[in-house]
Motif scaffolding. Structure first.
Motif, short mmCIF file in Angstrom:
data_model
loop_
_atom_site.label_atom_id
_atom_site.label_comp_id
_atom_site.label_asym_id
_atom_site.label_seq_id
_atom_site.Cartn_x
_atom_site.Cartn_y
_atom_site.Cartn_z
N SER A 179 5.76 19.81 0.55
CA SER A 179 4.69 19.52 -0.06
C SER A 179 3.79 18.39 0.36
CB SER A 179 5.24 18.73 -1.37
OG SER A 179 6.02 19.46 -2.25
N TYR A 180 4.39 17.61 1.33
CA TYR A 180 3.51 16.61 2.04
C TYR A 180 2.77 17.25 2.95
CZ TYR A 180 2.50 12.88 5.28
OH TYR A 180 1.70 11.97 6.23
N ARG A 225 17.86 7.71 0.89
CA ARG A 225 19.02 6.96 0.88
C ARG A 225 18.92 5.44 0.31
NH1 ARG A 225 21.02 8.89 6.83
NH2 ARG A 225 21.79 10.59 6.18
N LYS A 226 17.80 4.93 0.49
CA LYS A 226 17.19 3.72 0.40
C LYS A 226 17.25 3.66 -1.09
CE LYS A 226 15.49 1.70 4.48
NZ LYS A 226 14.36 1.23 5.37
N LYS A 227 16.34 4.50 -1.66
CA LYS A 227 15.98 4.56 -3.20
C LYS A 227 17.35 4.89 -4.05
CE LYS A 227 12.22 4.60 -5.85
NZ LYS A 227 11.60 3.59 -5.87
N THR A 228 18.17 5.53 -3.53
CA THR A 228 19.35 5.95 -4.47
C THR A 228 20.66 5.30 -3.90
OG1 THR A 228 19.96 7.81 -2.88
CG2 THR A 228 18.38 8.18 -4.90
N TYR A 229 20.52 4.33 -3.15
CA TYR A 229 21.70 3.47 -2.77
C TYR A 229 22.46 3.01 -4.07
CZ TYR A 229 24.74 0.02 -0.62
OH TYR A 229 25.89 -0.62 -0.23
N GLU A 256 12.37 10.59 7.97
CA GLU A 256 11.92 9.82 7.13
C GLU A 256 12.22 9.74 5.76
OE1 GLU A 256 9.56 6.36 6.52
OE2 GLU A 256 10.40 6.93 8.38
N VAL A 257 11.99 10.96 5.16
CA VAL A 257 12.34 11.29 3.60
C VAL A 257 13.76 11.15 3.44
CG1 VAL A 257 12.35 12.86 1.75
CG2 VAL A 257 10.37 12.76 3.50
N MET A 286 0.90 -1.02 -0.09
CA MET A 286 -0.01 -0.15 0.08
C MET A 286 0.86 1.30 -0.04
SD MET A 286 -3.11 0.96 2.45
CE MET A 286 -2.47 1.94 3.56
N ARG A 287 0.56 2.13 -0.96
CA ARG A 287 1.46 3.18 -0.86
C ARG A 287 0.88 4.39 -0.06
NH1 ARG A 287 3.49 4.15 -6.80
NH2 ARG A 287 3.78 6.24 -5.92
N THR A 288 1.45 4.95 0.63
CA THR A 288 1.20 6.20 1.40
C THR A 288 1.39 7.59 0.91
OG1 THR A 288 3.48 6.67 2.43
CG2 THR A 288 2.12 4.73 3.49
N LEU A 289 0.57 8.56 1.55
CA LEU A 289 0.70 9.71 0.75
C LEU A 289 2.07 10.30 0.71
CD1 LEU A 289 -0.56 12.46 -0.32
CD2 LEU A 289 -0.93 13.05 1.97
N LEU A 290 2.80 10.08 1.87
CA LEU A 290 4.37 10.48 1.87
C LEU A 290 5.12 9.82 0.77
CD1 LEU A 290 6.61 12.07 3.28
CD2 LEU A 290 6.88 10.24 4.58
N PHE A 291 4.96 8.70 0.42
CA PHE A 291 5.62 7.85 -0.46
C PHE A 291 5.07 8.64 -1.74
CE2 PHE A 291 6.50 4.51 -3.59
CZ PHE A 291 7.71 4.18 -3.52
N GLU A 292 3.96 8.81 -1.93
CA GLU A 292 3.48 9.32 -3.51
C GLU A 292 4.04 10.65 -3.57
OE1 GLU A 292 -0.78 9.33 -3.39
OE2 GLU A 292 -1.11 7.14 -3.35
N VAL A 293 4.15 11.47 -2.54
CA VAL A 293 4.78 12.82 -2.70
C VAL A 293 6.31 12.70 -3.01
CG1 VAL A 293 5.40 15.02 -1.45
CG2 VAL A 293 3.10 14.11 -1.27
N PHE A 294 6.89 11.92 -2.25
CA PHE A 294 8.36 11.45 -2.43
C PHE A 294 8.62 10.97 -3.98
CE2 PHE A 294 11.54 8.25 -2.70
CZ PHE A 294 12.57 8.79 -2.26
#
Length: 87
Positions: free
Chosen positions: A34-35, A67-71, A61-62, A1-9
């Protein structure tokens, strides 16, 4: 499930207008701002005296998400160019 924070990210991650050599800290601030704006528009209420602690938690959190996404990439820009072929 995608959260609003993840969608904004994700939307900021793919935003071609932000493709320049942006610092991670600037990227994080843009996502957090934005969030919080989207939360306010949806009717959420954050008390003024709690706002800074909420911002701090969101920044952490962001930053972790970034960091995880761009590792494995040299920079946020390098990630975008490599992953999404944005030019």
């Amino acid at each position: 499930m995608r959260t609003l924070l993840f969608e904004v990210f994700e939307s900021h991650l793919l935003d071609a207008d932000e493709l320049g050599n942006i610092a991670s800290s600037d990227f994080v601030e843009r996502v957090v701002t934005s969030y919080l704006e989207r939360l306010k528009k949806s009717g959420a209420v954050i008390r003024e005296h709690e706002l800074e602690s909420v911002r701090d938690e969101l920044r952490d959190e962001v930053l972790e998400m970034t960091r995880k996404k761009t590792y494995g990439y040299f920079s946020l820009q390098h990630y975008r160019l490599s992953k999404y072929n944005l030019k």
